[in-house]
Motif scaffolding. Structure first.
Motif, PDB file in Angstrom:
ATOM      1  N   ARG A 483       0.841  -1.153  -0.016  1.00 57.22           N
ATOM      2  CA  ARG A 483      -0.068   0.033   0.088  1.00 57.22           C
ATOM      3  C   ARG A 483       0.961   1.338  -0.100  1.00 57.22           C
ATOM      4  O   ARG A 483       2.021   1.291   0.556  1.00 57.22           O
ATOM      5  N   LYS A 484       0.748   2.168  -0.758  1.00 57.85           N
ATOM      6  CA  LYS A 484       1.172   3.551  -0.791  1.00 57.85           C
ATOM      7  C   LYS A 484       1.048   4.278   0.236  1.00 57.85           C
ATOM      8  O   LYS A 484      -0.226   4.663   0.953  1.00 57.85           O
ATOM      9  N   VAL A 485       1.953   4.553   1.312  1.00 62.88           N
ATOM     10  CA  VAL A 485       1.540   5.280   2.528  1.00 62.88           C
ATOM     11  C   VAL A 485       1.850   6.839   2.542  1.00 62.88           C
ATOM     12  O   VAL A 485       1.889   7.540   3.555  1.00 62.88           O
ATOM     13  N   GLY A 486       2.794   7.290   1.712  1.00 59.92           N
ATOM     14  CA  GLY A 486       3.344   8.600   1.460  1.00 59.92           C
ATOM     15  C   GLY A 486       4.082   8.811   0.351  1.00 59.92           C
ATOM     16  O   GLY A 486       4.477   7.867  -0.388  1.00 59.92           O
ATOM     17  N   GLU A 487       4.431  10.162  -0.035  1.00 63.10           N
ATOM     18  CA  GLU A 487       5.501  10.463  -0.827  1.00 63.10           C
ATOM     19  C   GLU A 487       6.375  11.525  -0.237  1.00 63.10           C
ATOM     20  O   GLU A 487       6.039  12.483   0.516  1.00 63.10           O
ATOM     21  N   LEU A 488       7.666  11.324  -0.844  1.00 66.81           N
ATOM     22  CA  LEU A 488       8.531  12.436  -0.249  1.00 66.81           C
ATOM     23  C   LEU A 488       9.641  12.856  -1.222  1.00 66.81           C
ATOM     24  O   LEU A 488       9.753  12.361  -2.330  1.00 66.81           O
ATOM     25  N   LYS A 489      10.265  14.230  -1.345  1.00 62.33           N
ATOM     26  CA  LYS A 489      11.056  14.429  -2.282  1.00 62.33           C
ATOM     27  C   LYS A 489      12.331  14.163  -2.230  1.00 62.33           C
ATOM     28  O   LYS A 489      12.741  13.363  -0.951  1.00 62.33           O
ATOM     29  N   GLY A 490      12.929  13.801  -3.212  1.00 64.03           N
ATOM     30  CA  GLY A 490      14.432  13.018  -3.053  1.00 64.03           C
ATOM     31  C   GLY A 490      15.449  13.891  -2.266  1.00 64.03           C
ATOM     32  O   GLY A 490      16.055  13.362  -1.636  1.00 64.03           O
ATOM     33  N   ALA A 491      15.523  14.999  -2.949  1.00 61.79           N
ATOM     34  CA  ALA A 491      16.467  16.181  -2.450  1.00 61.79           C
ATOM     35  C   ALA A 491      16.207  16.253  -0.829  1.00 61.79           C
ATOM     36  O   ALA A 491      15.094  16.853  -0.462  1.00 61.79           O
ATOM     37  N   GLY A 492      17.072  16.165   0.013  1.00 66.01           N
ATOM     38  CA  GLY A 492      17.192  16.658   1.385  1.00 66.01           C
ATOM     39  C   GLY A 492      16.523  15.277   2.205  1.00 66.01           C
ATOM     40  O   GLY A 492      16.267  15.463   3.464  1.00 66.01           O
ATOM     41  N   THR A 493      15.976  14.445   1.689  1.00 63.21           N
ATOM     42  CA  THR A 493      15.487  13.126   2.320  1.00 63.21           C
ATOM     43  C   THR A 493      16.394  12.270   2.612  1.00 63.21           C
ATOM     44  O   THR A 493      17.430  11.929   1.912  1.00 63.21           O
TER      45      THR A 493
END
Length: 507
Positions: A483-493
């Motif tokens: 299940r997709k639980v969220g999304e993050l930006k690649g930079a700074g993660t």
């Protein structure tokens, strides 16, 4: 750890040569194994690691050199002979019988007998105990094929551990295992070390090399570079010895300013509540031209299942895909190919390459399928396309007619990438594109991928190495329990950010 100045090698390979048509695979290669230690064999794809193991185990006997077991020369000409000498091997590609039960696979060739008949109860009990030693609790009566690749790998290891071996050779044993399973294996290996067993461990994972190894041998271009203690060989120095040149540490980080590109306003492909019962919960994804969307998640989180839905291998039973201004469902891979999508699968051996065909034939497969049987590519055109991508992607081969099955894993992966680039796709799905590939080859492949992104290609990137996902992705869709639980930006993660989201602690 064994002190090599005092101990005598239980196994020593000296001056091993091996030549195949057009290629010298080993050039005076060698290594030493001592009792009660884990010895890592490192090198780029094509460095000769697997060939050296095959020479040791009698699969492809060496052309020159000597193998000493406890100081005495041996010349095994088959895997069985090597096992009889106490050398047991688990190869990178699982070589078991999927139609047989787990128990049968563990003890095939050495079934316990009672009154001349197979003692099935003892067989199943012993198989369960062998897996319990690896902290694996499954029904050993079920067919091997009913279990995922990770479990099949553990079964292969249990089979190898079940022989009376003084030497255990593990060729990429962790490539299909998650972190918990790797630690289970390492716990078992430490127990074997304590019993005096010598373990040769071939891996491309640097973290694992330094976590488990007592000694490291490096090969490059089929030749011995040297033998080192881990504490005397920093990671960057190891990589430099593998590739034969200095490495810029910045190559392992996201390039400065790389994330500063403006976000495209155009959406190339979007999924709306796309899912499949028992496979992936309905999820929304958005692919942008010239961008990399990473799928972050642990083994079993649904990454590969999502890729299979997007390429039409599995048919969705909910939601839809929007691309090119149209809402649709992909009923088969041909629908996805027609929409400009390519797919490099996780298991390149069984789902990617056709090992018996040439590099040329493998590269033009998807393009010919896209054109149809009535627009056949001439042999001259096929060779022209193949040679173009061999040169562009740096595929190491004497010519395009070499069977692709004879290439190293990294070069096979490049040929698969060439197959889809030849179709001029709009979007490319890469499922574990660097699995079983050395560090330098990983950088080469990801540089090639990013170069295609700069030309507008959208990439869906899947890797079990979270650091790799973070390094190449512009955005990361995080999956947990399919299940997709969220999304993050690649930079700074950071990796911690992703793992917190996986664990449910998003704040």
């Amino acid at each position: 750890m064994t002190d090599s100045t005092a101990a005598v090698p239980v196994l020593e390979l000296r001056g091993i040569d091996k030549r195949f048509p057009g290629v010298k695979a080993l050039d005076k290669a060698g290594l030493r194994l001592f009792p009660g230690e884990v010895h890592a064999l490192m090198g780029q794809n094509g460095a000769g690691k697997s060939t050296l193991i095959k020479a040791l185990t009698g699969v492809d006997p060496a052309d020159a050199g000597e193998i000493l077991l406890a100081g005495k020369p041996i010349s095994p000409t088959s895997v069985q002979q090597a096992q009889d000498l106490g050398i047991s091997t688990v190869y990178q590609e699982i070589n078991l019988c999927p139609n047989l039960s787990v128990a049968e696979n563990i003890f095939i060739g050495r079934f316990p007998l009672r009154h001349g008949m197979i003692d099935w109860k003892k067989l199943e009990r012993d198989a369960s105990e062998a897996l319990a030693a690896l902290n694996v609790d499954i029904d050993v009566r079920l067919p091997l094929a009913s279990y995922p690749v990770a479990i099949q790998q553990m079964v292969a290891i249990a089979r190898a551990l079940g022989t009376d071996a003084s030497i255990l050779v593990l060729d990429e044993p962790t490539s299909s295992l998650d972190e918990d399973e790797v630690e289970r294996l390492f716990t078992a290996l430490r127990g074997l070390k304590a019993k005096g067993i010598a373990i040769l461990f071939v891996t491309h994972f640097l973290d694992q090399t330094y976590a488990i190894s007592d000694r490291i041998t490096v090969l490059r271009n089929g030749a011995l570079v040297g033998e080192y203690l881990p504490e005397d060989l920093p990671r960057l120095a190891l990589i430099e010895k593998m590739v034969g040149r200095a490495i810029d540490e910045s190559a392992f980080a996201r390039a400065e300013g790389e994330s500063a590109l403006d976000e495209p306003t155009e959406t190339l492909l979007a999924t709306h509540a796309l899912g499949r019962h028992g496979s992936v919960q309905p999820l929304d994804l958005e692919m942008k031209p010239g961008r990399v969307l990473g799928l972050g998640g642990l083994l079993g989180s649904g990454r590969t299942e999502t890729a299979r839905l997007l390429f039409g291998i599995d048919r969705a039973d909910s939601g839809n895909i929007e691309t090119g201004g149209k809402t649709r469902q992909f009923r088969s891979p041909s629908d996805a190919i027609a929409a400009g999508i390519g797919f490099c699968p996780e298991d390149r051996k069984t789902e990617g390459i056709v090992a018996e065909l040439s590099i040329r034939e493998n590269i033009i497969l998807a393009l010919q399928a896209k054109r149809g049987i009535f627009r056949f590519l001439s042999r001259k055109k096929q060779t022209e396309i193949a040679n173009h991508f061999i040169a562009q992607l740096g595929i190491r081969t004497p010519d395009a007619e070499k069977p692709i099955g004879q290439l190293s894993g990294g070069n096979q992966q490049k040929a698969l990438l060439a197959r889809w680039l030849a179709t001029e796709p709009k979007m490319l799905i890469l499922d574990e594109p660097t699995r079983g590939i050395d560090v330098a080859a990983k950088l080469e492949i990801m540089d090639l991928v990013k170069a295609q992104c700069r030309k507008g290609l959208a990439i869906l990137f899947i890797s079990s190495e979270m650091a790799e996902v973070l390094r190449v992705s512009d955005r990361i869709a995080v999956l947990r329990d399919r299940r997709k639980v969220g999304e993050l930006k690649g930079a700074g993660t950071s990796e911690q950010d992703v793992f917190r989201m996986i664990a449910g602690a998003e704040s």
